[in-house]
Design a protein around this motif. Sequence first.
Motif, short mmCIF file in Angstrom:
data_model
loop_
_atom_site.label_atom_id
_atom_site.label_comp_id
_atom_site.label_asym_id
_atom_site.label_seq_id
_atom_site.Cartn_x
_atom_site.Cartn_y
_atom_site.Cartn_z
N THR A 194 0.85 -1.27 0.01
CA THR A 194 0.04 0.04 -0.02
C THR A 194 0.91 1.03 -0.07
N VAL A 195 1.89 1.12 0.97
CA VAL A 195 2.87 2.31 0.99
C VAL A 195 3.30 2.64 -0.44
N THR A 196 3.72 1.73 -1.06
CA THR A 196 4.55 1.35 -2.61
C THR A 196 3.31 2.22 -3.55
N ARG A 197 2.34 1.64 -3.45
CA ARG A 197 1.17 2.08 -4.58
C ARG A 197 0.98 3.53 -4.33
N ARG A 198 0.79 4.08 -3.30
CA ARG A 198 0.44 5.45 -2.88
C ARG A 198 1.57 6.38 -3.21
N THR A 199 2.91 5.78 -2.88
CA THR A 199 3.98 6.82 -3.15
C THR A 199 4.30 6.81 -4.70
N LEU A 200 4.01 5.87 -5.39
CA LEU A 200 4.14 5.81 -6.98
C LEU A 200 3.14 6.70 -7.74
N ARG A 201 1.71 6.68 -7.01
CA ARG A 201 0.83 7.56 -7.50
C ARG A 201 1.15 9.07 -7.20
N LEU A 202 1.77 9.44 -6.03
CA LEU A 202 2.18 10.65 -6.07
C LEU A 202 3.26 11.10 -6.71
N ILE A 203 4.24 10.25 -6.84
CA ILE A 203 5.61 10.73 -7.65
C ILE A 203 5.05 11.01 -9.23
N LEU A 204 4.27 10.12 -9.70
CA LEU A 204 3.86 10.05 -11.19
C LEU A 204 2.99 11.51 -11.38
N THR A 205 2.07 11.80 -10.38
CA THR A 205 1.23 12.85 -10.31
C THR A 205 1.84 14.11 -10.33
N LEU A 206 2.97 14.33 -9.36
CA LEU A 206 3.80 15.39 -9.25
C LEU A 206 4.55 15.82 -10.51
N HIS A 207 4.92 14.67 -11.23
CA HIS A 207 5.71 14.74 -12.41
C HIS A 207 4.89 14.89 -13.84
N GLY A 208 3.55 14.80 -13.77
CA GLY A 208 2.76 15.33 -14.78
C GLY A 208 2.56 14.01 -15.58
N LEU A 209 2.83 12.64 -15.11
CA LEU A 209 2.34 11.56 -15.73
C LEU A 209 1.06 10.84 -15.34
N ILE A 210 -0.14 11.73 -15.06
CA ILE A 210 -1.35 10.99 -14.62
C ILE A 210 -1.95 10.00 -15.52
N GLY A 211 -1.51 10.03 -16.95
CA GLY A 211 -2.09 9.17 -17.70
C GLY A 211 -1.44 7.63 -17.42
N LEU A 212 -0.37 7.80 -16.73
CA LEU A 212 0.49 6.52 -16.52
C LEU A 212 -0.19 5.98 -14.91
N VAL A 213 -0.63 6.71 -14.29
CA VAL A 213 -0.84 6.45 -12.98
C VAL A 213 -1.42 4.87 -12.53
N ASP A 214 -2.69 4.90 -13.35
CA ASP A 214 -3.58 3.62 -12.99
C ASP A 214 -2.75 2.25 -13.44
N THR A 215 -2.14 2.28 -14.65
CA THR A 215 -1.33 0.93 -15.05
C THR A 215 -0.14 0.84 -14.32
N ALA A 216 0.62 1.81 -13.97
CA ALA A 216 1.92 1.80 -13.26
C ALA A 216 1.61 1.20 -12.07
N GLU A 217 0.41 1.69 -11.33
CA GLU A 217 -0.07 1.36 -10.18
C GLU A 217 -0.29 -0.01 -9.97
N LEU A 218 -0.92 -0.45 -10.95
CA LEU A 218 -1.09 -1.99 -10.91
C LEU A 218 0.19 -2.92 -11.24
N LEU A 219 0.93 -2.49 -11.99
CA LEU A 219 2.34 -3.02 -12.27
C LEU A 219 3.23 -3.13 -11.15
N ALA A 220 3.47 -2.04 -10.35
CA ALA A 220 4.25 -1.96 -9.32
C ALA A 220 3.66 -2.69 -8.06
N THR A 221 2.16 -2.73 -7.92
CA THR A 221 1.57 -3.69 -7.14
C THR A 221 1.78 -4.98 -7.23
#
Length: 140
Positions: A23-50
């Motif tokens: 859970t910590v990993t998933r939330r951290t990844l979402r925050l990093i990608l959002t702050l870098h303007g990569l919102i379009g990758l968030v859902d797929t990246a979150e699934l893959l990282a999880t």
Amino acid sequence: MPENAPTAWEYSLHIPNDPRAVTVTRRTLRLILTLHGLIGLVDTAELLATELISNAVLHTKGPAALRLRFSAGVLRIGAWDADPAPPEPPATPEALEDLADQEGGRGLFLVKSCADLWGWQPLTRNGDRGKVVWCELSAA
């Protein structure tokens, strides 16, 4: 490189062998990608990282780490763990039917299906052994 092109960056998150780390990993990844303007990758990246971190936590006894790298329009997600043994190969579509009633067994199949590229490599550094299982997503 175009003037508006995002700069390359890298992050590492070291985690203990604890199911809550997913859970910590998933939330951290979402925050990093959002702050870098990569919102379009968030859902797929979150699934893959999880999936990658879940495997590292469930199938090894030691610590793990999430590694994120963005360069040239490609996001690389890596999960490091201290076990040098290769990951089990992804299930085939036919084998997935047999896994329908089970909780696990589909992780690397999802990674293979959703990522542009994936793989793993053994690591040896300063006497430490382990491996990293990684996947890539294109931002384009």
